[in-house]
Enzyme design. Structure first.
Site, PDB file in Angstrom:
ATOM      1  CB  CYS A  60      -0.873   0.039   1.237  1.00 23.67           C
ATOM      2  SG  CYS A  60      -1.916  -1.408   1.389  1.00 23.67           S
ATOM      3  NE  ARG A 118       4.569   1.925  -1.317  1.00 22.32           N
ATOM      4  CZ  ARG A 118       5.368   2.095  -0.265  1.00 22.32           C
ATOM      5  NH1 ARG A 118       6.461   2.803  -0.383  1.00 22.32           N
ATOM      6  NH2 ARG A 118       5.061   1.582   0.903  1.00 22.32           N
ATOM      7  CD1 TRP A 175       0.221  -5.883  -3.653  1.00 15.09           C
ATOM      8  CD2 TRP A 175       0.237  -6.659  -1.560  1.00 15.09           C
ATOM      9  NE1 TRP A 175       0.778  -7.134  -3.678  1.00 15.09           N
ATOM     10  CE2 TRP A 175       0.802  -7.639  -2.413  1.00 15.09           C
ATOM     11  CE3 TRP A 175       0.142  -6.950  -0.200  1.00 15.09           C
ATOM     12  CZ2 TRP A 175       1.268  -8.870  -1.942  1.00 15.09           C
ATOM     13  CZ3 TRP A 175       0.615  -8.170   0.271  1.00 15.09           C
ATOM     14  CH2 TRP A 175       1.170  -9.110  -0.610  1.00 15.09           C
ATOM     15  CG  ASN A 179       1.679   0.727   4.171  1.00 18.16           C
ATOM     16  OD1 ASN A 179       1.429  -0.459   3.963  1.00 18.16           O
ATOM     17  ND2 ASN A 179       2.895   1.232   4.081  1.00 18.16           N
ATOM     18  N   GLY A 180      -0.195  -1.126   6.286  1.00 17.67           N
ATOM     19  CA  GLY A 180       0.203  -1.969   7.414  1.00 17.67           C
ATOM     20  C   GLY A 180      -0.871  -2.999   7.694  1.00 17.67           C
ATOM     21  CD  GLU A 226      18.399 -12.455  -8.062  1.00 17.11           C
ATOM     22  OE1 GLU A 226      17.915 -12.922  -7.032  1.00 17.11           O
ATOM     23  OE2 GLU A 226      17.994 -11.387  -8.567  1.00 17.11           O
ATOM     24  CE  LYS A 246      15.007 -10.889  -9.956  1.00 19.59           C
ATOM     25  NZ  LYS A 246      15.685 -10.093  -8.976  1.00 19.59           N
ATOM     26  CD  GLU A 289      10.439 -10.585  -8.797  1.00 15.90           C
ATOM     27  OE1 GLU A 289      11.619 -10.898  -9.094  1.00 15.90           O
ATOM     28  OE2 GLU A 289      10.176  -9.721  -7.956  1.00 15.90           O
ATOM     29  CG  HIS A 306      22.188 -35.956  -4.258  1.00 18.92           C
ATOM     30  ND1 HIS A 306      22.723 -37.159  -3.876  1.00 18.92           N
ATOM     31  CD2 HIS A 306      23.245 -35.135  -4.501  1.00 18.92           C
ATOM     32  CE1 HIS A 306      24.049 -37.073  -3.855  1.00 18.92           C
ATOM     33  NE2 HIS A 306      24.387 -35.850  -4.243  1.00 18.92           N
ATOM     34  CE  LYS A 316      12.065  -2.309  -6.343  1.00 20.33           C
ATOM     35  NZ  LYS A 316      12.883  -3.383  -6.954  1.00 20.33           N
TER      36      LYS A 316
HETATM   37  O1  M6R Z   1      13.810  -4.175  -0.516  1.00 18.07           O
HETATM   38  P1  M6R Z   1      14.426  -5.493  -0.213  1.00 18.07           P
HETATM   39  O2  M6R Z   1      15.734  -5.721  -0.876  1.00 18.07           O
HETATM   40  O3  M6R Z   1      14.508  -5.762   1.264  1.00 18.07           O
HETATM   41  O4  M6R Z   1      13.399  -6.545  -0.802  1.00 18.07           O
HETATM   42  C1  M6R Z   1      13.541  -7.919  -0.595  1.00 18.07           C
HETATM   43  C2  M6R Z   1      12.680  -8.708  -1.541  1.00 18.07           C
HETATM   44  O5  M6R Z   1      11.334  -8.418  -1.346  1.00 18.07           O
HETATM   45  C3  M6R Z   1      13.046  -8.424  -3.010  1.00 18.07           C
HETATM   46  O6  M6R Z   1      14.391  -8.656  -3.255  1.00 18.07           O
HETATM   47  C4  M6R Z   1      12.212  -9.327  -3.948  1.00 18.07           C
HETATM   48  O7  M6R Z   1      12.577 -10.648  -3.768  1.00 18.07           O
HETATM   49  C5  M6R Z   1      12.433  -8.866  -5.391  1.00 18.07           C
HETATM   50  N1  M6R Z   1      11.175  -8.495  -5.973  1.00 18.07           N
HETATM   51  C6  M6R Z   1      13.041  -9.923  -6.246  1.00 18.07           C
HETATM   52  O8  M6R Z   1      13.261  -9.457  -7.550  1.00 18.07           O
END
Ligand code: M6R
Length: 589
Positions: free
Chosen positions: A2, A27, A74, A100-101, A466, A470, A473, A489, A584
């Protein structure tokens, strides 16, 4: 997650608020709304969908009134619907709130309020705030104390902004464990969860602390504690490239941010020597280092752990931020917590460092966002200096995190002569960017595949994790990152004719073993996409990377994987900037 913004000024609030919401779009959100005070009453307009469409459909920008509040939601409690979108108002529409929260005890509060005659219309936790304040206002007749009394019974995390029907001049904001920033302008002031919401209007800000209440009109503001005591706080200028939030000529922010990495890696290496040395002293003198992060930043943490072990020869633990509580009993005044976060607002990370602080652990952080909660709650901070990252997928922030980790490791191990090679890494980025078209073609070839495997050994294993994160996501496909040696394994059972496997295989000490694993998969029908500085006939597709010192390969490999995720999304017609269900800045636990 949010985003909230409040405006008190001398011109119409609605266009300023909708622009603020657009600036916070990155966000992540599913609905949006505004509440505008026109001097007599508060008009609320809200709906599900994209801000631009909602704005047009509901005619928001033509609303009259110079104060107002706005929100991007959100969903956490209650489905995505018009009625659950913010702002929320009280029974008699005297109090309007954006939040927000998460209010942890909202069910209990709601039952109490309903028993007292309040009528709720949404399924959200946030609506209790409006009813509580209205209830308090009825008895006290005082704006501030009605908010303070509400805060006293709210449990959980919150930042909210409130306007009252009977007060056409003032907005109020308050925070606990969720960010809230006061923006100070000329004849106008702002309260928002994000600097980007108002950065085009003012760069003079005050970062509110937990349990602070701010009362804002167009030409004044007052900050006070929840016990009513006035606080004098100095404002600061946000000397950040914060206003650089345009896509330029790129089709998406994510693509722009991938392309920015030549500069951003270089900028990250430009650190204050005293702070770097301080970091190194703290790390070098501790044998209880806990690296705490989430998501992509966690992967940077894994790289840090391996490099500290292999290059510096000091042990450390990486702890997933949301799992930190299991390790809390180990923390004492000898412990160092290295927190890594792009946003500096990730709730899991903040929760972990607060737990560690409570046990007298020392907190040092690597963060991108100036003024974020993590920076303010840390004993020492190194900034990424990579500018705002708008794409939900972390790209440039990750390579900046790696650059700083390399810098620390080289200093700690006395390998300062290698800093020149590290600095030169940024000059190799164009060579990787030149692979864009090749990667996009590979993505088109595999556009209908639904399972992808990423493998590597050592540091490259972390980059496999990673790459998989990605791709999941952005392209919404199943992807798994594995230590290449682990395949046999179990996971090898899933490899069949045509399964794409991305093999991270630079010419280092892991080269031949990883190649053997690639052969084992190829023998079972896998299509091998090799990312390596050394070609090999085993690869069905080979993406060439430059040759560098073995510890630096991750920073190069990952740029190719970022393209792979980006074009994986494009070939499936998804918007890479706004992946579904994701935010985000993950400000709830
Ligand atoms: O702002 P931060 O680096 O603490 O965020 C951590 C994760 O939420 C962030 O890296 C998330 O995994 C990304 N969207 C991945 O691309």
């Amino acid at each position: 997650m949010c985003g909230i913004i409040g405006y008190a000024g001398s011109i119409r609030a609605a266009p300023i608020l909708t622009q603020g919401l657009t600036n916070m779009e990155y966000r992540g959100y599913d609905s949006a709304g505004v509440g505008i005070h026109d001097g007599r009453q508060i008009s609320i307009k809200k709906d599900t969908g994209k801000i631009d469409e909602i704005k047009e459909r509901l005619g928001i920008d033509s609303l009259n009134g110079n104060i107002g509040i706005a929100h991007t939601r959100w969903a956490t409690h209650g489905k995505v619907s018009q009625v659950n979108a913010h702002p929320h108002t009280s029974c008699e529409s005297k109090v309007t709130v954006v939040h927000n929260g998460i209010i942890d005890n909202y069910q209990k509060l709601r039952i109490n309020l309903e028993t007292a005659g309040h009528l709720f219309i949404s399924d959200t936790d946030s609506e209790v705030i409006a009813h509580l304040i209205e209830d308090n206002f009825k008895s006290s007749g005082d704006y501030r104390s009605s908010i303070i009394a509400a805060c006293e019974v709210l449990e959980g995390s919150f930042a909210f902004v409130v306007i009252f029907k009977d007060n056409a001049d003032t907005i109020f904001g308050v925070r606990k464990d969720a960010p809230l920033i006061l923006g100070i302008g000329k004849n106008e002031n702002f309260i928002a969860s994000d600097i980007l919401a108002f950065i085009k209007k003012t760069d003079e800000v005050i970062f509110l602390e937990n349990f602070e209440l701010v009362e804002v009109s167009k030409d004044s503001y007052q900050i006070m504690s929840l016990s009513g005591e006035q606080k004098i706080r100095e404002s600061v200028k946000v000397a950040w490239e914060a206003s650089d939030i345009s896509r330029k000529d790129f089709s998406h922010f994510t693509l722009k941010e991938i392309h920015e990495q030549q500069n951003t890696i270089r900028q990250s290496l430009n650190q204050n020597t005293n702070i770097l040395n301080d970091f190194c002293d703290i790390l070098g003198n501790s044998n209880k280092i806990y690296i705490v992060a989430s998501g992509t930043s966690l992967h940077a943490g894994f790289i840090a752990k391996q490099l500290l072990a292999r290059v510096v020869k000091i042990p450390s633990e990486v702890v997933i931020a949301s799992e930190f509580i299991s390790y809390a009993d180990l923390i004492d005044s000898d412990s160092v917590i290295l927190a890594i976060s792009q946003s500096g607002e990730t709730a899991d990370v903040l929760d972990a460092i607060r737990t560690a602080k409570g046990r007298r652990g020392k907190i040092i952080s690597i963060v991108n966002t100036p003024g974020s909660s993590l920076t303010r709650e840390s004993d020492q901070v190194l900034f990424l200096n990579c500018g705002p990252e708008i794409g939900v997928a972390a790209t440039k922030s990750f390579t900046s995190q790696l650059a700083i980790i390399y810098q620390l490791v080289l200093i700690l191990s006395g390998r300062t002569q290698d800093i020149a090679e590290l600095t030169n890494i940024s000059n190799l980025v164009p060579e990787l960017l030149s692979k864009e078209e090749e990667v996009s073609k590979i993505c088109d070839t595999f556009a209908s595949n639904t399972d992808f495997y990423f493998v590597g050994r050592g540091l490259n294993f972390t980059i496999a994790l990673e790459g998989a994160l990605k791709l999941k996501e952005l392209a919404y496909v199943h992807a798994e990152g594995l230590a290449a040696g682990e395949l046999k394994h179990g996971t090898l059972a899933l490899i069949e004719e045509g399964t794409p496997v991305i093999v991270l295989n630079p010419d280092d000490e892991t080269y031949y073993e990883t190649l053997n694993n690639a052969s084992e998969m190829k023998a079972r029908g896998a299509k091998i996409i090799g990312i390596s500085n050394k070609p090999n006939p085993i690869y069905d597709y080979h993406l060439q990377i430059p040759t560098v010192d073995r510890i630096f390969y991750p920073i190069l490999e990952v740029i190719i994987l970022q393209f792979l995720a980006y074009y994986g999304a494009i070939s499936r017609h998804h918007n890479p900037d706004y992946p579904r269900n994701l935010a985000k800045s993950v400000t709830v636990k």
